[in-house]
Write a protein that holds these residues in place. Structure first.
Motif, PDB file in Angstrom:
ATOM      1  N   VAL A   1       0.699  -1.370  -0.123  1.00  0.00           N
ATOM      2  CA  VAL A   1       0.064  -0.020   0.073  1.00  0.00           C
ATOM      3  C   VAL A   1       0.748   1.305  -0.067  1.00  0.00           C
ATOM      4  N   ASP A   2       2.050   1.449   0.853  1.00  0.00           N
ATOM      5  CA  ASP A   2       2.843   2.281   0.756  1.00  0.00           C
ATOM      6  C   ASP A   2       3.523   2.655  -0.403  1.00  0.00           C
ATOM      7  N   HIS A   3       3.675   1.618  -1.275  1.00  0.00           N
ATOM      8  CA  HIS A   3       4.414   1.818  -2.556  1.00  0.00           C
ATOM      9  C   HIS A   3       3.148   2.268  -3.563  1.00  0.00           C
ATOM     10  N   VAL A   4       2.138   1.718  -3.553  1.00  0.00           N
ATOM     11  CA  VAL A   4       1.127   2.513  -4.488  1.00  0.00           C
ATOM     12  C   VAL A   4       0.915   4.005  -3.957  1.00  0.00           C
ATOM     13  N   HIS A   5       1.007   4.489  -2.700  1.00  0.00           N
ATOM     14  CA  HIS A   5       0.633   5.612  -2.396  1.00  0.00           C
ATOM     15  C   HIS A   5       1.631   6.619  -2.771  1.00  0.00           C
ATOM     16  N   SER A   6       3.207   5.648  -2.793  1.00  0.00           N
ATOM     17  CA  SER A   6       4.339   6.690  -3.268  1.00  0.00           C
ATOM     18  C   SER A   6       4.090   7.292  -4.587  1.00  0.00           C
ATOM     19  N   TYR A   7       3.070   6.649  -5.448  1.00  0.00           N
ATOM     20  CA  TYR A   7       2.870   7.245  -6.937  1.00  0.00           C
ATOM     21  C   TYR A   7       1.769   8.260  -6.711  1.00  0.00           C
ATOM     22  N   GLY A   8       1.233   8.272  -5.629  1.00  0.00           N
ATOM     23  CA  GLY A   8      -0.019   9.507  -5.501  1.00  0.00           C
ATOM     24  C   GLY A   8      -1.217   8.477  -5.779  1.00  0.00           C
ATOM     25  N   LYS A   9      -1.306   7.330  -5.999  1.00  0.00           N
ATOM     26  CA  LYS A   9      -2.474   6.567  -6.304  1.00  0.00           C
ATOM     27  C   LYS A   9      -3.172   6.025  -5.167  1.00  0.00           C
ATOM     28  N   TYR A  10      -4.614   5.975  -5.429  1.00  0.00           N
ATOM     29  CA  TYR A  10      -5.548   5.237  -4.478  1.00  0.00           C
ATOM     30  C   TYR A  10      -5.473   3.740  -4.312  1.00  0.00           C
ATOM     31  N   ILE A  11      -5.640   2.896  -3.454  1.00  0.00           N
ATOM     32  CA  ILE A  11      -5.792   1.718  -3.494  1.00  0.00           C
ATOM     33  C   ILE A  11      -7.014   1.205  -2.634  1.00  0.00           C
ATOM     34  N   GLU A  12      -7.619   0.099  -3.160  1.00  0.00           N
ATOM     35  CA  GLU A  12      -8.978  -0.281  -2.634  1.00  0.00           C
ATOM     36  C   GLU A  12      -8.792  -1.776  -2.520  1.00  0.00           C
ATOM     37  N   ILE A  13      -9.111  -2.511  -1.461  1.00  0.00           N
ATOM     38  CA  ILE A  13      -9.195  -3.992  -1.111  1.00  0.00           C
ATOM     39  C   ILE A  13     -10.700  -4.188  -1.482  1.00  0.00           C
ATOM     40  N   HIS A  14     -10.785  -5.149  -2.172  1.00  0.00           N
ATOM     41  CA  HIS A  14     -12.033  -6.235  -2.018  1.00  0.00           C
ATOM     42  C   HIS A  14     -11.615  -7.548  -1.735  1.00  0.00           C
ATOM     43  N   SER A  15     -12.284  -7.897  -0.404  1.00  0.00           N
ATOM     44  CA  SER A  15     -11.963  -9.153   0.204  1.00  0.00           C
ATOM     45  C   SER A  15     -13.364  -9.895   0.583  1.00  0.00           C
ATOM     46  N   CYS A  16     -13.681 -10.968   0.040  1.00  0.00           N
ATOM     47  CA  CYS A  16     -14.891 -11.592   0.430  1.00  0.00           C
ATOM     48  C   CYS A  16     -14.819 -12.462   1.797  1.00  0.00           C
ATOM     49  N   GLY A  17     -15.874 -12.341   2.288  1.00  0.00           N
ATOM     50  CA  GLY A  17     -15.845 -13.191   3.609  1.00  0.00           C
ATOM     51  C   GLY A  17     -16.379 -12.289   4.683  1.00  0.00           C
ATOM     52  N   LYS A  18     -16.543 -13.097   5.801  1.00  0.00           N
ATOM     53  CA  LYS A  18     -17.153 -12.493   7.061  1.00  0.00           C
ATOM     54  C   LYS A  18     -15.922 -11.988   7.776  1.00  0.00           C
TER      55      LYS A  18
END
Length: 186
Positions: A54-71
């Motif tokens: 996530v820190d690497h994605v943010h270093s580009y100034g980009k947003y990151i979303e996670i989709h994770s199925c389950g309870k």
């Protein structure tokens, strides 16, 4: 560790070749009944690598979303600690429990028009009255190379009066090199 390094290389190449705003990671962490692994494994094995990614994605100034199925309401704090901008949970999760344990933050884009001012006022009042509590913040974006007027002092005072954190952001673009959209849609 190796999978995170692969994801990081994919992010690097994606940012090199494509003009994108962010990424969506699909990574299932649970079943319809419970998470797949223990708290200890989530916090000590997965969290450090997810944070690195996530820190690497943010270093580009980009947003990151996670989709994770389950309870996975028991894993919400791991997603928060990793720094994900958004988690899209399944409806089987106890959202009230997650909000009560982890809170939530809503950003209101504050243009200065009556619609955004009213929305901000309603969200701030809702936060004082109801549970679960949410953190409301406001942001105004100025385009440095598009002439327009906004009363920044008024917006800041309005936010201060509501007890809402105010952020002023500056952005710009080069219209001679980016002809995809008119300035109204940037």
């Amino acid at each position: 560790h190796e999978l995170t390094s692969l994801y990081i290389r994919i992010i690097d190449k994606s940012c090199e070749y494509f003009d994108i705003d962010g990424f969506n990671l699909h990574d299932d962490w649970g079943s319809q009944m419970a998470p797949f692994f223990s708290d200890d494994v989530a916090e000590n094995f997965f969290l450090p690598e997810m944070k690195r990614f996530v820190d690497h994605v943010h270093s580009y100034g980009k947003y990151i979303e996670i989709h994770s199925c389950g309870k996975l309401e028991k894993r919400a704090s791991v997603f928060v600690d990793a720094g994900f901008d958004v988690w899209s949970p399944m409806a089987i999760n106890d959202l009230e429990l997650m909000f009560n344990e982890n809170g939530d933050k809503i950003l209101v884009a504050l243009s200065g028009g009556k619609d955004s001012l009213t929305l901000l006022q309603l969200m701030a009042e809702r936060n004082r009255i109801y549970k679960p509590k949410i953190s409301v913040v406001a942001a105004h974006v100025t385009m440095v190379n598009i002439p327009y007027k906004a009363d920044i002092a008024f917006l800041k005072d309005f936010c201060d009066g509501l007890g809402v954190e105010f952020h002023l952001l500056e952005s710009g673009f080069d219209a001679s090199t980016d002809t995809r959209k008119s300035p109204c849609f940037l």
